[in-house]
Design a protein around this motif. Structure first.
Motif, PDB file in Angstrom:
ATOM      1  N   ILE A   1      17.940  -1.794  12.200  1.00 21.56           N
ATOM      2  CA  ILE A   1      18.102  -2.940  11.313  1.00 21.56           C
ATOM      3  C   ILE A   1      17.674  -2.519   9.910  1.00 21.56           C
ATOM      4  O   ILE A   1      16.575  -1.991   9.714  1.00 21.56           O
ATOM      5  N   GLU A   2      18.563  -2.746   8.935  1.00 22.82           N
ATOM      6  CA  GLU A   2      18.269  -2.409   7.545  1.00 22.82           C
ATOM      7  C   GLU A   2      17.443  -3.527   6.898  1.00 22.82           C
ATOM      8  O   GLU A   2      17.755  -4.706   7.081  1.00 22.82           O
ATOM      9  N   THR A   3      16.417  -3.138   6.143  1.00 17.58           N
ATOM     10  CA  THR A   3      15.643  -4.124   5.384  1.00 17.58           C
ATOM     11  C   THR A   3      15.455  -3.655   3.949  1.00 17.58           C
ATOM     12  O   THR A   3      15.387  -2.453   3.684  1.00 17.58           O
ATOM     13  N   ILE A   4      15.376  -4.618   3.050  1.00 20.00           N
ATOM     14  CA  ILE A   4      14.913  -4.396   1.692  1.00 20.00           C
ATOM     15  C   ILE A   4      13.582  -5.137   1.614  1.00 20.00           C
ATOM     16  O   ILE A   4      13.503  -6.316   1.972  1.00 20.00           O
ATOM     17  N   GLU A   5      12.541  -4.440   1.189  1.00 23.43           N
ATOM     18  CA  GLU A   5      11.205  -5.027   1.159  1.00 23.43           C
ATOM     19  C   GLU A   5      10.655  -4.943  -0.263  1.00 23.43           C
ATOM     20  O   GLU A   5      10.684  -3.886  -0.883  1.00 23.43           O
ATOM     21  N   LEU A   6      10.194  -6.071  -0.754  1.00 21.84           N
ATOM     22  CA  LEU A   6       9.627  -6.149  -2.101  1.00 21.84           C
ATOM     23  C   LEU A   6       8.124  -6.371  -2.002  1.00 21.84           C
ATOM     24  O   LEU A   6       7.674  -7.243  -1.252  1.00 21.84           O
ATOM     25  N   TYR A   7       7.372  -5.562  -2.744  1.00 20.21           N
ATOM     26  CA  TYR A   7       5.912  -5.636  -2.728  1.00 20.21           C
ATOM     27  C   TYR A   7       5.425  -5.861  -4.159  1.00 20.21           C
ATOM     28  O   TYR A   7       5.823  -5.140  -5.072  1.00 20.21           O
ATOM     29  N   LYS A   8       4.550  -6.856  -4.329  1.00 21.28           N
ATOM     30  CA  LYS A   8       3.980  -7.145  -5.646  1.00 21.28           C
ATOM     31  C   LYS A   8       2.456  -7.140  -5.540  1.00 21.28           C
ATOM     32  O   LYS A   8       1.883  -7.900  -4.763  1.00 21.28           O
ATOM     33  N   PHE A   9       1.828  -6.253  -6.302  1.00 27.76           N
ATOM     34  CA  PHE A   9       0.376  -6.081  -6.277  1.00 27.76           C
ATOM     35  C   PHE A   9      -0.188  -6.664  -7.564  1.00 27.76           C
ATOM     36  O   PHE A   9       0.133  -6.197  -8.650  1.00 27.76           O
ATOM     37  N   GLU A  10      -1.021  -7.698  -7.444  1.00 27.28           N
ATOM     38  CA  GLU A  10      -1.517  -8.382  -8.631  1.00 27.28           C
ATOM     39  C   GLU A  10      -2.885  -8.995  -8.381  1.00 27.28           C
ATOM     40  O   GLU A  10      -3.025  -9.822  -7.485  1.00 27.28           O
ATOM     41  N   GLY A  11      -3.875  -8.569  -9.158  1.00 26.34           N
ATOM     42  CA  GLY A  11      -5.207  -9.173  -9.078  1.00 26.34           C
ATOM     43  C   GLY A  11      -5.820  -9.150  -7.688  1.00 26.34           C
ATOM     44  O   GLY A  11      -6.416 -10.123  -7.262  1.00 26.34           O
ATOM     45  N   GLY A  12      -5.641  -8.035  -6.983  1.00 27.39           N
ATOM     46  CA  GLY A  12      -6.206  -7.933  -5.643  1.00 27.39           C
ATOM     47  C   GLY A  12      -5.424  -8.708  -4.591  1.00 27.39           C
ATOM     48  O   GLY A  12      -5.885  -8.885  -3.469  1.00 27.39           O
ATOM     49  N   LYS A  13      -4.246  -9.170  -4.971  1.00 24.77           N
ATOM     50  CA  LYS A  13      -3.369  -9.871  -4.026  1.00 24.77           C
ATOM     51  C   LYS A  13      -2.122  -9.037  -3.789  1.00 24.77           C
ATOM     52  O   LYS A  13      -1.670  -8.321  -4.679  1.00 24.77           O
ATOM     53  N   LEU A  14      -1.580  -9.177  -2.588  1.00 23.06           N
ATOM     54  CA  LEU A  14      -0.308  -8.547  -2.263  1.00 23.06           C
ATOM     55  C   LEU A  14       0.649  -9.626  -1.777  1.00 23.06           C
ATOM     56  O   LEU A  14       0.313 -10.401  -0.886  1.00 23.06           O
ATOM     57  N   ALA A  15       1.830  -9.663  -2.390  1.00 23.41           N
ATOM     58  CA  ALA A  15       2.903 -10.556  -1.942  1.00 23.41           C
ATOM     59  C   ALA A  15       4.056  -9.675  -1.475  1.00 23.41           C
ATOM     60  O   ALA A  15       4.503  -8.794  -2.208  1.00 23.41           O
ATOM     61  N   VAL A  16       4.495  -9.900  -0.235  1.00 28.15           N
ATOM     62  CA  VAL A  16       5.577  -9.119   0.350  1.00 28.15           C
ATOM     63  C   VAL A  16       6.745 -10.053   0.662  1.00 28.15           C
ATOM     64  O   VAL A  16       6.545 -11.162   1.154  1.00 28.15           O
ATOM     65  N   ARG A  17       7.960  -9.588   0.345  1.00 28.43           N
ATOM     66  CA  ARG A  17       9.180 -10.344   0.682  1.00 28.43           C
ATOM     67  C   ARG A  17      10.099  -9.413   1.460  1.00 28.43           C
ATOM     68  O   ARG A  17      10.418  -8.322   0.985  1.00 28.43           O
ATOM     69  N   TYR A  18      10.488  -9.828   2.646  1.00 30.25           N
ATOM     70  CA  TYR A  18      11.392  -9.055   3.491  1.00 30.25           C
ATOM     71  C   TYR A  18      12.796  -9.667   3.455  1.00 30.25           C
ATOM     72  O   TYR A  18      12.958 -10.849   3.759  1.00 30.25           O
ATOM     73  N   PHE A  19      13.770  -8.859   3.113  1.00 23.93           N
ATOM     74  CA  PHE A  19      15.168  -9.239   3.240  1.00 23.93           C
ATOM     75  C   PHE A  19      15.709  -8.437   4.432  1.00 23.93           C
ATOM     76  O   PHE A  19      15.688  -7.204   4.403  1.00 23.93           O
ATOM     77  N   ILE A  20      16.166  -9.141   5.464  1.00 22.22           N
ATOM     78  CA  ILE A  20      16.597  -8.482   6.690  1.00 22.22           C
ATOM     79  C   ILE A  20      18.098  -8.646   6.860  1.00 22.22           C
ATOM     80  O   ILE A  20      18.619  -9.772   6.805  1.00 22.22           O
ATOM     81  N   ASN A  21      18.776  -7.522   7.022  1.00 20.72           N
ATOM     82  CA  ASN A  21      20.213  -7.538   7.221  1.00 20.72           C
ATOM     83  C   ASN A  21      20.499  -7.756   8.711  1.00 20.72           C
ATOM     84  O   ASN A  21      20.437  -6.824   9.496  1.00 20.72           O
ATOM     85  N   MET A  22      20.767  -9.015   9.062  1.00 16.87           N
ATOM     86  CA  MET A  22      20.941  -9.358  10.483  1.00 16.87           C
ATOM     87  C   MET A  22      22.355  -9.072  10.938  1.00 16.87           C
ATOM     88  O   MET A  22      23.295  -9.587  10.446  1.00 16.87           O
TER      89      MET A  22
END
Length: 116
Positions: A95-116
């Motif tokens: 399964i192909e995924t595009i994953e976005l990671y944002k590192f800010e002020g000791g926080k991590l935000a992750v967004r997964y786009f999954i090619n179903m």
């Protein structure tokens, strides 16, 4: 806590190595190390859930079946975009995924786009 490119790459590569080798302790340690002030994980298009529960669920359900192959990983500033093939450990394909990671002020935000 400002994340530089080296620290971001250490996290990105480290969590993949831990996943592929079945080292749950190291996998979670990588996430804790970059998110002392909070972690959010979003499967884009799906309802929001607790990030740590998402990781626990991913580990339990997917880790035995999936080996992550990094196709591309780009780090710009304090953000990263990764294209992964979540390859089936048994048999062909994945399964192909595009994953976005944002590192800010000791926080991590992750967004997964999954090619179903």
């Amino acid at each position: 806590m400002s994340m530089d490119k080296q620290a971001i790459e250490h996290f990105l590569h480290g969590q993949i190595e831990a996943w592929n080798s079945g080292d749950k302790e190291a996998f979670f340690a990588h996430y804790r190390s970059v998110s002392p002030n909070g972690l959010t994980i979003e499967y884009v298009g799906k309802p929001q859930h607790d990030a740590w529960q998402i990781l626990e669920g991913m580990w339990a359900q997917q880790q035995p079946k999936i080996r992550v192959e990094v196709r591309q990983c780009i780090v710009n500033g304090t953000e990263a975009a990764c294209h992964h093939l979540n390859a089936f450990r048994e048999g062909e394909g994945g399964i192909e995924t595009i994953e976005l990671y944002k590192f800010e002020g000791g926080k991590l935000a992750v967004r997964y786009f999954i090619n179903m």
